[in-house]
Scaffold this active site. Structure first.
Site, PDB file in Angstrom:
ATOM      1  N   GLY A  58       0.827  -1.144   0.040  1.00  0.00           N
ATOM      2  CA  GLY A  58      -0.103  -0.099   0.532  1.00  0.00           C
ATOM      3  C   GLY A  58       1.022   0.961  -0.167  1.00  0.00           C
TER       4      GLY A  58
ATOM      5  N   GLU B 212       1.486   1.972  -3.454  1.00  0.00           N
ATOM      6  CA  GLU B 212       0.379   2.337  -4.413  1.00  0.00           C
ATOM      7  C   GLU B 212      -0.181   3.703  -3.725  1.00  0.00           C
ATOM      8  OE1 GLU B 212      -2.044  -2.205  -2.480  1.00  0.00           O
ATOM      9  OE2 GLU B 212      -2.322  -1.392  -4.455  1.00  0.00           O
TER      10      GLU B 212
ATOM     11  N   GLU C  98       2.535  -8.150  -2.127  1.00  0.00           N
ATOM     12  CA  GLU C  98       1.165  -8.145  -1.211  1.00  0.00           C
ATOM     13  C   GLU C  98       1.052  -9.471  -1.441  1.00  0.00           C
ATOM     14  OE1 GLU C  98       1.583  -5.545  -2.755  1.00  0.00           O
ATOM     15  OE2 GLU C  98       0.222  -4.142  -1.572  1.00  0.00           O
TER      16      GLU C  98
HETATM   17  C1  LIG Z   1     -15.264  -8.672   1.744  1.00  0.00           C
HETATM   18  C2  LIG Z   1     -14.110  -8.532   1.530  1.00  0.00           C
HETATM   19  C3  LIG Z   1     -12.914  -7.178   1.048  1.00  0.00           C
HETATM   20  C4  LIG Z   1     -12.253  -7.324   1.084  1.00  0.00           C
HETATM   21  C5  LIG Z   1     -11.466  -5.755   1.316  1.00  0.00           C
HETATM   22  C6  LIG Z   1     -10.187  -5.245   1.451  1.00  0.00           C
HETATM   23  C7  LIG Z   1     -10.418  -4.520   2.087  1.00  0.00           C
HETATM   24  C8  LIG Z   1      -8.330  -4.520   2.987  1.00  0.00           C
HETATM   25  C9  LIG Z   1      -7.655  -4.316   2.112  1.00  0.00           C
HETATM   26  C10 LIG Z   1      -7.146  -2.781   1.035  1.00  0.00           C
HETATM   27  C11 LIG Z   1      -5.974  -3.038   0.106  1.00  0.00           C
HETATM   28  C12 LIG Z   1      -4.770  -3.525   1.147  1.00  0.00           C
HETATM   29  C13 LIG Z   1      -3.710  -3.001  -0.162  1.00  0.00           C
HETATM   30  C14 LIG Z   1      -2.417  -3.239   0.599  1.00  0.00           C
HETATM   31  C15 LIG Z   1      -1.964  -4.028   1.419  1.00  0.00           C
HETATM   32  C16 LIG Z   1      -0.624  -4.566   2.123  1.00  0.00           C
HETATM   33  O1  LIG Z   1       0.022  -3.281   2.042  1.00  0.00           O
HETATM   34  S1  LIG Z   1      -0.125  -5.653   2.493  1.00  0.00           S
HETATM   35  C17 LIG Z   1       1.672  -5.067   2.917  1.00  0.00           C
HETATM   36  C18 LIG Z   1       2.322  -5.059   2.304  1.00  0.00           C
HETATM   37  N1  LIG Z   1       3.803  -4.596   2.223  1.00  0.00           N
HETATM   38  C19 LIG Z   1       4.356  -5.507   3.484  1.00  0.00           C
HETATM   39  O2  LIG Z   1       4.692  -6.707   2.980  1.00  0.00           O
HETATM   40  C20 LIG Z   1       5.885  -5.824   3.652  1.00  0.00           C
HETATM   41  C21 LIG Z   1       5.543  -6.427   5.039  1.00  0.00           C
HETATM   42  N2  LIG Z   1       7.446  -4.733   5.696  1.00  0.00           N
HETATM   43  C22 LIG Z   1       8.317  -5.432   5.396  1.00  0.00           C
HETATM   44  O3  LIG Z   1       8.741  -6.422   4.600  1.00  0.00           O
HETATM   45  C23 LIG Z   1       9.691  -5.036   6.544  1.00  0.00           C
HETATM   46  O4  LIG Z   1       8.783  -5.249   8.079  1.00  0.00           O
HETATM   47  C24 LIG Z   1      10.067  -3.590   6.001  1.00  0.00           C
HETATM   48  C25 LIG Z   1       8.578  -2.241   5.847  1.00  0.00           C
HETATM   49  C26 LIG Z   1      10.927  -4.104   5.096  1.00  0.00           C
HETATM   50  C27 LIG Z   1      10.946  -3.269   7.332  1.00  0.00           C
HETATM   51  O5  LIG Z   1      12.101  -4.621   7.233  1.00  0.00           O
HETATM   52  P1  LIG Z   1      12.480  -4.344   9.028  1.00  0.00           P
HETATM   53  O6  LIG Z   1      13.381  -2.950   9.407  1.00  0.00           O
HETATM   54  O7  LIG Z   1      13.037  -5.483   8.812  1.00  0.00           O
HETATM   55  O8  LIG Z   1      11.741  -4.515   9.361  1.00  0.00           O
HETATM   56  P2  LIG Z   1      11.017  -5.935  10.016  1.00  0.00           P
HETATM   57  O9  LIG Z   1      11.378  -6.823  11.222  1.00  0.00           O
HETATM   58  O10 LIG Z   1      10.259  -6.078   9.197  1.00  0.00           O
HETATM   59  O11 LIG Z   1       9.411  -4.861  10.805  1.00  0.00           O
HETATM   60  C28 LIG Z   1       9.150  -4.240  11.936  1.00  0.00           C
HETATM   61  C29 LIG Z   1       8.296  -4.545  12.463  1.00  0.00           C
HETATM   62  O12 LIG Z   1       6.951  -4.486  11.829  1.00  0.00           O
HETATM   63  C30 LIG Z   1       6.222  -4.688  11.804  1.00  0.00           C
HETATM   64  N3  LIG Z   1       5.488  -5.025  10.386  1.00  0.00           N
HETATM   65  C31 LIG Z   1       5.807  -4.278   8.458  1.00  0.00           C
HETATM   66  N4  LIG Z   1       5.686  -4.291   8.400  1.00  0.00           N
HETATM   67  C32 LIG Z   1       3.800  -4.116   8.612  1.00  0.00           C
HETATM   68  C33 LIG Z   1       3.171  -3.280   8.668  1.00  0.00           C
HETATM   69  N5  LIG Z   1       2.835  -3.669   7.026  1.00  0.00           N
HETATM   70  N6  LIG Z   1       2.089  -4.223   8.451  1.00  0.00           N
HETATM   71  C34 LIG Z   1       2.201  -4.197  10.100  1.00  0.00           C
HETATM   72  N7  LIG Z   1       3.074  -4.100  10.401  1.00  0.00           N
HETATM   73  C35 LIG Z   1       4.449  -3.903  10.043  1.00  0.00           C
HETATM   74  C36 LIG Z   1       6.628  -6.308  11.751  1.00  0.00           C
HETATM   75  O13 LIG Z   1       5.951  -6.986  11.418  1.00  0.00           O
HETATM   76  C37 LIG Z   1       8.397  -5.230  12.768  1.00  0.00           C
HETATM   77  O14 LIG Z   1       7.183  -5.640  14.272  1.00  0.00           O
HETATM   78  P3  LIG Z   1       7.298  -7.222  14.927  1.00  0.00           P
HETATM   79  O15 LIG Z   1       6.784  -8.244  14.092  1.00  0.00           O
HETATM   80  O16 LIG Z   1       6.457  -6.850  16.088  1.00  0.00           O
HETATM   81  O17 LIG Z   1       8.722  -7.491  14.746  1.00  0.00           O
END
Ligand SMILES: CCCCCCCCCCCCC/C=C/C(=O)SCCNC(=O)CCNC(=O)[C@H](O)C(C)(C)COP(=O)(O)OP(=O)(O)OC[C@H]1O[C@@H](n2cnc3c(N)ncnc32)[C@H](O)[C@@H]1OP(=O)(O)O
Length: 719
Positions: free
Chosen positions: A100, A103, A123
């Site tokens: 997102g 996006e 995603e």
């Molecule tokens: C009827 C049905 C209806 C359906 C309709 C649905 C509508 C709703 C949907 C809306 C549309 C959504 C579209 C978008 C979707 C997304 O964006 S999904 C998320 C995509 N992003 C990712 O996958 C990235 C994830 N994160 C990472 O890759 C890494 O964290 C990082 C950003 C590269 C940072 O890395 P690093 O510095 O190594 O730190 P980490 O240890 O990985 O993370 C630190 C803590 O942060 C937490 N965290 C990271 N990203 C997220 C996140 N996106 N959301 C929540 N938390 C996140 C991570 O868990 C770590 O925390 P702890 O687990 O506590 O250690």
């Protein structure tokens, strides 16, 4: 959760403030909506910049919110409002713009990135698709083929690649924010319509259908049953074939099918489990938060066989200086050539220079005297390993860590021959060690928290998912594999073929079934271990009937196959026939079928029809059952640890979350009932006896997986 400032007189600066990664929680979405509205309404504001606090643009939607009822402004209209506004908006991308987050940046009219930033739409790795317009805007920006690649794989790209692809407009080594603010002032007054991606046509090659069909075929093959990659292709197809609004509609429909699926839940569980296993703790009270790793700069690897070579390559790739040790000059030269070739091959793939300068080779153990940490990777033989550890203990400096890459031998027994048992830990790598992401760090009964912390930290430096496990035969992964392999062999006795068993497991989602995997590893490996354990060969108790050993059912089939000289892929014949020795193309072998028929006749077994459900249940439920035992024994700290071991080390399909998560999805009462059923049918197989922990969980109403630790008999007892 979004800060608003006016800078340089006319620029509205909107900063996302949701540490650590500025995920787009409901509060952040509300903050963006309000601040963008304010900037659009303020006549003094001529342009906007959106950035993230603490050097990270945005890690995407808040994944934790997916499991809760949705609240706050939705992403799609929020991003549309930015794009549709009549004031230019510039995204200042530092750190990461993922999901997102990207996006959101695609809804802005310009994107400026720092040279160290990375962008991507991951995603698909969470069982979803980029449903905030990502599947419609990205293809319109960079073209159909590259968008298909990024969206179906979820891979991240560097700022330089993003610039080449056209995702970002400029890359800077200086402050991306300063440049974005400058840029935002310069573009005021320039036509905005061409910068609104929703108004563009997707650049497509002449044969759109051909490209989409070819991509769909590749994606289906790679997906191993995962739905999200297929939905991603369908959504991107819409960007090439439908007007923007219809494409958005398609994107939402496809997302609706994925959003509440068990696959999405499994993959999101994996996301958090992967991070949770890094937070280890011991029954002594030591944990990752209070135990510091010691800095390690000089590492040595003892033994340059397959494992030692892979470990050496992994260390060098992480930028570490490695001393590689062999017993004689000939072996050293072979090892040297192979390690150098592996490093060159790897560097060529990445268009980089191989760091051969970090490699040093020797046959003289005295050269180890200044090394901080030694990884022993000699042949899997306790006597040999003990001798190596004794020598290491006397030649290495007193505070050097001694690690063993054993795949299942007793770490305490090795530690006992040294003068520093507290500095001994297991570091169980998985072959090929420079590729596989898993590292089991084995805590012996005397290993110090510092030794554990140092091994876990080293694993992280190598880019591994390190999981701390207790010391028992096979640790967690190989211990659980034993009943799985055993059931597969019993199924052959009872009427199955290797192809039937493998087909069922591959359909479940494993990259290869158990017999293909055994052929790949080499059938002689297990044969040697079984001989040493007195299960086959001259040491078998003569009173044991052919299909019983040590008081329980035993299948001699794998031993008999080895006795026929069938050793697997390496000599072109194993459970399958291969195109050539070392070849990888497996074909069913009629002589194996004949051998199985003759075996059944000889032992008076009437073959029966075995279906795929029985294969999956018997192999996987037996494995899961052993997982419950490992938890109860305190060998695995929690179900997440087991699941990450299986996802990263054994090819368990991520969209099924790992064996313990899968058990929860199937339903613990069902796993219990089926195990009881098979145990009744095969009373001579103790592995099918449901574990006490599984029984306790079911008796307690089958609590969710995050509550299982409360039911453990000996939490952390071996860790
Ligand atoms: C009827 C049905 C209806 C359906 C309709 C649905 C509508 C709703 C949907 C809306 C549309 C959504 C579209 C978008 C979707 C997304 O964006 S999904 C998320 C995509 N992003 C990712 O996958 C990235 C994830 N994160 C990472 O890759 C890494 O964290 C990082 C950003 C590269 C940072 O890395 P690093 O510095 O190594 O730190 P980490 O240890 O990985 O993370 C630190 C803590 O942060 C937490 N965290 C990271 N990203 C997220 C996140 N996106 N959301 C929540 N938390 C996140 C991570 O868990 C770590 O925390 P702890 O687990 O506590 O250690």
């Amino acid at each position: 959760m979004a800060r608003y400032e006016q800078v340089q007189g006319t620029v509205a600066l909107i900063t996302l403030t949701n540490p650590p990664v500025n995920a787009l929680s409901a509060a952040v979405r509300l903050g963006i909506t309000e601040t963008v509205t304010r900037a659009l309404r303020d006549p003094e504001v001529k342009s906007m910049v959106i950035c993230g606090e603490n050097g990270v643009f945005c890690g995407g939607a808040d994944i934790r919110e997916f499991a809760k009822p949705m609240s706050g402004p939705p992403l799609v209209p929020m991003i549309a409002a930015i794009e549709e506004g009549e004031k230019p908006v510039v995204a200042a991308i530092e750190g990461a713009a993922f999901g997102g987050g990207l996006e959101l940046a695609l809804g802005c009219h310009y994107r400026i990135a720092h040279s160290k930033a990375r962008v991507g739409l991951p995603e698909v790795t969470l069982g979803l698709l980029p449903a905030a317009g990502g599947t419609q805007r990205l293809p319109r920006l960079i073209g159909l083929a590259p968008a298909l690649d990024l969206i179906t794989t979820g891979r991240h790209v560097t700022a330089q690649e993003a610039l080449k692809l056209g995702i970002v407009d400029q890359v800077t080594d200086q402050s991306a924010l300063d440049l974005a603010i400058q840029f935002a002032q310069q573009v005021v007054g320039q036509p905005l319509l061409p910068r609104k991606l929703s108004t563009r046509q997707t650049p497509c090659p002449p044969d759109v259908d051909g490209l989409l069909e070819e991509t769909m075929a590749q994606v289906k093959q790679r997906a191993r049953g995962a739905m999200a990659p297929i939905a991603c292709v369908q959504a991107v197809r819409a960007a090439a074939t439908l007007p923007y609004q219809a494409g958005m509609q398609k994107e939402q429909e496809l997302m609706a099918t994925l959003f509440h699926s068990s696959q999405a839940r499994a993959m999101q569980y994996c996301f958090f489990a992967q991070r949770a296993v890094g937070r280890w703790s011991l029954s002594s009270g030591a944990h990752s938060g209070n135990s510091k790793p010691r800095p390690v700069s000089k590492v040595a690897v003892i033994g340059l066989g397959t494992m030692g070579r892979g470990i050496t390559v992994a260390l060098v790739k992480a930028g570490m200086s490695v001393l590689a040790v062999e017993t004689n000059k000939k072996q050293l030269e072979i090892g040297k050539q192979m390690v150098s070739a592996m490093l060159k091959h790897d560097a060529q793939k990445r268009n980089a220079t191989p760091r051969l300068d970090l490699l040093h080779f020797t046959i003289d153990l005295l050269e180890l005297k200044n090394t901080d940490l030694i990884i022993e990777a000699v042949f899997e033989d306790m006597a040999l390993k003990k001798q190596v550890f004794k020598e290491l203990s006397s030649v290495c400096k007193a505070d050097a860590f001694l690690c063993t890459n054993t795949s299942g031998l007793d770490v305490d027994e090795l530690a006992a021959v040294t003068k520093r048992p507290e500095l001994v830990v297991g570091m169980h790598f998985f072959a090929p060690a420079h590729v596989m992401k898993l590292l089991e760090v084995v805590h012996g009964s005397r290993s110090s928290p510092e030794a554990v912390a140092t091994a876990m930290h080293l694993g992280k430096r190598l880019g591994k998912v390190s999981v701390l496990v207790g010391n028992c035969a096979g640790f967690v992964g190989n211990r659980m594999l034993k009943p799985y392999l055993e059931q597969a062999n019993f199924l052959l006795e009872e009427g199955a073929t290797p192809e039937l068993v493998d087909g069922a497991l591959e359909e479940f989602g494993f990259p290869m079934g158990v017999f293909k995997m055994s052929d790949l590893s080499g059938l002689d490996v297990g044969w040697r271990i079984r001989k040493e354990a007195g299960l086959t060969g001259p040491n078998v108790d003569p009173r044991d009937p052919p299909r019983r050993r040590q008081g329980r059912r035993y299948s001699p089939l794998p031993d008999l196959v080895c006795e026929q000289g069938r050793l697997g892929q390496k000599n072109g014949r194993g459970w399958y026939l291969y195109d050539k020795p070392g070849g990888r193309v497996a074909t069913p072998d009629p002589s194996i079928h004949k051998f199985l028929e003759e075996y059944r006749i000889k032992h008076g077994i009437s073959p029966r029809q075995i279906d795929r459900q029985e294969v999956v249940e018997r192999c996987l439920f037996a494995l899961i059952n052993e997982g419950f035992r490992s938890l109860d024994d305190g060998i695995a700290a929690g179900p997440e640890d087991i699941d990450m071991i299986y996802v990263f080390g054994y090819g368990w399909p991520r969209h099924r979350g790992g064996p313990m998560f899968y058990a929860g999805m199937v339903g613990l009462p069902r796993v219990l009932t089926r195990l009881e059923h098979y145990r009744q049918a095969h009373p001579e197989v103790p592995h099918l006896e449901p574990s006490p922990l599984l029984r306790r969980l079911v008796a307690s109403g089958s609590p969710p997986i995050n509550k299982w630790r409360d039911f453990l008999q000996r939490p952390h007892s071996q860790l």
